[in-house]
Scaffold this active site. Structure first.
Site: not given
Length: 218
Positions: A32, A58-60
């Site tokens: 990530r 950026i999504s969790a």
């Protein structure tokens, strides 16, 4: 940051966000931190959304896990993603669908799309993911129909072009609802040419999906 990644993935598995070995393996494999701006990389394995610039995030990781699990991906699938960001979600999906599958991802902000291409190239997913600059609410009809379509931003309602670009038996997962507050994550199953089954999967919070069938720009 391998150990931080392993620790987070194990926590997501233990809390039930990750349910299958294929999703666990994919999230262990994709770094990530390589899909984030340098200033936020130290926080890559905190389970929360983080800014990537241009008002986007950026999504969790737990939300990535939820959506990818709901998509029920298999090798060889043809996938459409709406909202590339820096490319992390697409890389996780590409890891599961494999070299026989492909991810087409539409990003409306050219600078984010270019960064995503570089990130995907640097992490080895460039041949499995095609990044297109455009209005994601229109989908990408050139490579339709798709086995799965998913959105990483919230629309006021489910964009009709995305529904029409699904295969019969295909799934669409997308947030819909308020522009500025919480939304609902919904799944859409295409049953026939004109019939769809919609299911509410619970409350979420995403940035707005801008476009002809989404929200207007500010």
């Amino acid at each position: 940051m391998k150990y931080e990644r392993e620790d987070l993935v194990e926590k997501l598995f233990n809390h039930g966000y990750i349910k299958t070995e294929k999703v666990k393996k994919a999230m262990l494999q994709v770094p990530r931190e390589e899909f984030m701006p340098p200033e936020t990389r130290p926080y890559a394995y905190f389970d929360r959304p983080l800014p990537i610039g241009k008002g986007q995030t950026i999504s969790a990781p737990h939300m990535v896990a939820i959506i990818v699990e709901k998509l029920d991906l298999t090798q060889g699938m043809n996938i459409l993603e709406i909202g590339t960001g820096f490319g992390y979600n697409a890389a996780v999906v590409a890891e599961i669908v494999g070299e026989e599958g492909h991810v087409y991802t539409v990003e409306r902000i050219p600078s984010l799309a270019e960064t995503a291409r570089e990130n995907l190239k640097n992490t080895g997913y460039f041949n499995q993911v095609t990044v297109i600059v455009g209005d994601g609410t229109l989908g990408y009809p050139d490579k339709a129909p798709y086995d799965r379509i998913y959105g990483t931003a919230s629309a006021p309602k489910i964009p009709e072009p995305l529904k029409k670009q699904l295969k019969i038996g295909g799934w669409l997962i997308i947030p819909q609802g308020s522009r500025d507050y919480f939304q609902e994550l919904v799944s859409v199953l295409r049953i026939s040419h004109d019939d769809y089954k919609v299911q509410n999967l619970g409350g979420v919070a995403f940035v707005p999906m801008i476009g002809e069938h989404g929200w207007p720009e500010d």
